[in-house]
Design a protein around this motif. Structure first.
Motif, PDB file in Angstrom:
ATOM      1  N   UNK A   1       0.803  -1.223   0.000  1.00  0.00           N
ATOM      2  CA  UNK A   1       0.000   0.000   0.000  1.00  0.00           C
ATOM      3  C   UNK A   1       0.835   1.272   0.000  1.00  0.00           C
ATOM      4  N   UNK A   2       2.164   1.161   0.175  1.00  0.00           N
ATOM      5  CA  UNK A   2       3.000   2.360   0.177  1.00  0.00           C
ATOM      6  C   UNK A   2       3.582   2.601  -1.205  1.00  0.00           C
ATOM      7  N   UNK A   3       3.914   3.860  -1.491  1.00  0.00           N
ATOM      8  CA  UNK A   3       4.469   4.199  -2.795  1.00  0.00           C
ATOM      9  C   UNK A   3       5.822   3.528  -2.993  1.00  0.00           C
ATOM     10  N   UNK A   4       6.658   3.535  -1.953  1.00  0.00           N
ATOM     11  CA  UNK A   4       7.971   2.910  -2.083  1.00  0.00           C
ATOM     12  C   UNK A   4       7.848   1.402  -2.254  1.00  0.00           C
TER      13      UNK A   4
ATOM     14  N   UNK B   1      -9.488   7.664 -10.664  1.00  0.00           N
ATOM     15  CA  UNK B   1      -9.046   7.634  -9.275  1.00  0.00           C
ATOM     16  C   UNK B   1      -9.662   8.748  -8.435  1.00  0.00           C
ATOM     17  N   UNK B   2     -10.387   9.649  -9.072  1.00  0.00           N
ATOM     18  CA  UNK B   2     -11.029  10.770  -8.383  1.00  0.00           C
ATOM     19  C   UNK B   2     -12.526  10.479  -8.281  1.00  0.00           C
TER      20      UNK B   2
ATOM     21  N   UNK C   1      -5.746   1.968  -0.618  1.00  0.00           N
ATOM     22  CA  UNK C   1      -4.739   2.972  -0.227  1.00  0.00           C
ATOM     23  C   UNK C   1      -3.498   2.866  -1.090  1.00  0.00           C
ATOM     24  N   UNK C   2      -2.972   4.043  -1.442  1.00  0.00           N
ATOM     25  CA  UNK C   2      -1.710   4.106  -2.173  1.00  0.00           C
ATOM     26  C   UNK C   2      -1.832   4.131  -3.675  1.00  0.00           C
ATOM     27  N   UNK C   3      -2.978   3.684  -4.252  1.00  0.00           N
ATOM     28  CA  UNK C   3      -3.036   3.571  -5.711  1.00  0.00           C
ATOM     29  C   UNK C   3      -3.112   4.945  -6.385  1.00  0.00           C
ATOM     30  N   UNK C   4      -3.748   5.915  -5.740  1.00  0.00           N
ATOM     31  CA  UNK C   4      -3.860   7.252  -6.320  1.00  0.00           C
ATOM     32  C   UNK C   4      -2.488   7.909  -6.402  1.00  0.00           C
TER      33      UNK C   4
ATOM     34  N   UNK D   1      -0.702  -6.303  -7.171  1.00  0.00           N
ATOM     35  CA  UNK D   1      -0.497  -4.889  -6.897  1.00  0.00           C
ATOM     36  C   UNK D   1      -1.783  -4.082  -6.902  1.00  0.00           C
ATOM     37  N   UNK D   2      -2.729  -4.466  -7.737  1.00  0.00           N
ATOM     38  CA  UNK D   2      -3.931  -3.678  -7.991  1.00  0.00           C
ATOM     39  C   UNK D   2      -3.521  -2.311  -8.555  1.00  0.00           C
TER      40      UNK D   2
END
Length: 436
Positions: free
Chosen positions: A7-10, A199-200, A154-157, A63-64
């Motif tokens: 869920x994190x960008x990294x 995503x919005x 969480x994190x996908x946006x 990953x989704x």
């Protein structure tokens, strides 16, 4: 053992980077083998492609998010990926495995600023549906209104752009993108724009209102209403509108006449959006539609909406008309207008256009009902894809109309799965004559 969601960008970056390194290594190994081999081993190349495809598909499914969504889009086209990838990516069209409920609960409470029990009378832990960028849970408002709550993972946006760059890099290093860099740039820019809109959820809420207004006189179209007080950019609450999934359409509740009526209504809704509204539902897979025994169609998920330029709709209309009339010289020019044909290249052999025309217009030629349940258009198209290589430099992905193609392909599969028997030729020609 269930893998912990990324869920994190990294975390997403390193997961995709690992996939990219693996794909690049497999491609380099395959190239080395072919260099030292005395003959071109097509079987070995296909096996290498299949291994790369499996790695990419498994990673995207886990990953989704944006990368998985691109994989879904890619699975519907043979235009820019080898067949082994399109086949493998079909797995991503199926319902995605759900995210743990505790992750979903936290996402809701963060977005709406209150504990779940204050927001809803109840919220079911088991997901109603799970997809590439979010999942849906049934709930009930404190006033008794039954709703569904659409929750973005969480994190996908925040990771959308990074995901797309990594996926593009993986495809490039794997030697998989069969088109010029300019076309790749245009294609990924179009996908990026649509994904940022999808995503919005505030944007999707506006789309829902717009499409509800457009279809307001079509009593056989049902589009859920948004509960604005419980909706934000990452969480959206909608009034519950239920129907039967295509897999639940049984002869006991849906006779052939009702199925055919639904088929005509699907065609009408699609053509109205394309030619009259010039704004289309851009994600027409089976999970975004439901049906009722009275012939009603329920439409879900308006995150991916494509507003079409009038000149693109006109070029599309002209190309279809020319194909029906077997005017291949005109068709060649209209495909240039559409952005599908490279203008600097010589005109295409009319026999090539005639071949594709004879495959694709079959459902529209006869006044007798066409049995979509027995349709083999997809097989006939697949059997001819090798002919594309002869004219590879003459065509390019029509970026402005790629979502029209996606819409039509999605509706074809719905009509096939429903088993619709209908003649759409006269209806199609009426729309073409109206839009000039």
């Amino acid at each position: 053992m269930t893998k912990k969601p990324v869920t994190t960008r990294s975390g997403r970056f390193f997961k995709l980077a690992g996939m990219t390194a693996s794909v690049a290594g497999q491609f380099a190994s395959q190239k080395a083998r072919s260099f030292f081999s005395s003959e071109n081993d097509e079987g070995a190349r296909s096996e290498s492609y299949s291994r790369m495809a499996a790695r990419i598909t498994d990673t995207l499914g886990e990953m989704k998010g944006a990368a998985m969504k691109v994989g879904q889009i890619a699975s519907q086209t043979q235009d820019f990926l080898p067949r082994e990838f399109s086949d493998a990516l079909q797995k991503l069209q199926k319902e995605a495995p759900p995210m743990p409920f505790e992750v979903i609960r936290q996402q809701i409470e963060t977005a709406l600023g209150k504990p779940v029990h204050e927001l809803y009378e109840y919220l079911q832990e088991a997901p109603y549906a799970a997809a590439s960028i979010g999942q849906v849970h049934r709930a009930r408002m404190h006033d008794g209104t039954d709703v569904i709550v659409k929750v973005q993972y969480p994190g996908v946006d925040e990771s959308c752009d990074s995901d797309l760059k990594q996926l593009r890099l993986a495809l490039r290093l794997g030697g998989l993108l069969k088109m010029p860099k300019e076309s790749v740039d245009q294609l990924f820019a179009e996908i990026r724009e649509r994904l940022h809109e999808e995503l919005d959820y505030d944007n999707e809420a506006r789309n829902l209102d717009v499409f509800r207004e457009f279809h307001r006189n079509d009593r056989w179209v049902v589009i859920p209403a948004v509960v604005r007080s419980h909706s934000t950019r990452h969480v959206m609450t909608l009034e519950l509108e239920e129907g039967d999934h295509v897999g639940d359409i049984t002869p006991e509740r849906y006779d052939q006449d009702t199925i055919n009526l639904i088929g005509h209504r699907i065609f009408t809704a699609m053509a109205d959006q394309l030619f009259r509204f010039q704004c289309i539902h851009g994600d027409p897979h089976a999970g975004n539609f439901a049906y009722r025994p009275d012939g009603t169609i329920v439409m879900y998920d308006f995150g991916c909406v494509k507003k079409l330029k009038p000149e693109i709709v006109l070029a599309y209309r002209n190309a279809v008309t020319a194909a029906l009339e077997q005017d291949y010289k005109a068709l060649d020019q209209y495909l240039i207008d559409l952005g599908a044909r490279v203008e600097s290249q010589p005109a295409i052999d009319e026999a090539y256009y005639a071949m594709w025309r004879d495959i694709l217009v079959v459902p529209f030629e006869s006044e007798q009902p066409y049995d979509f349940g027995q349709a083999r258009l997809h097989k006939d198209v697949a059997a001819k894809t090798s002919t594309v290589f002869k004219y590879l430099d003459s065509f390019k992905p029509p970026v402005e109309s790629i979502f029209i193609d996606r819409m039509i392909a999605g509706h074809y599969w719905m009509l096939k799965r429903l088993g619709v028997q209908a003649a759409f030729g006269n209806e199609l020609r009426a729309y073409l004559a109206e839009f000039r």
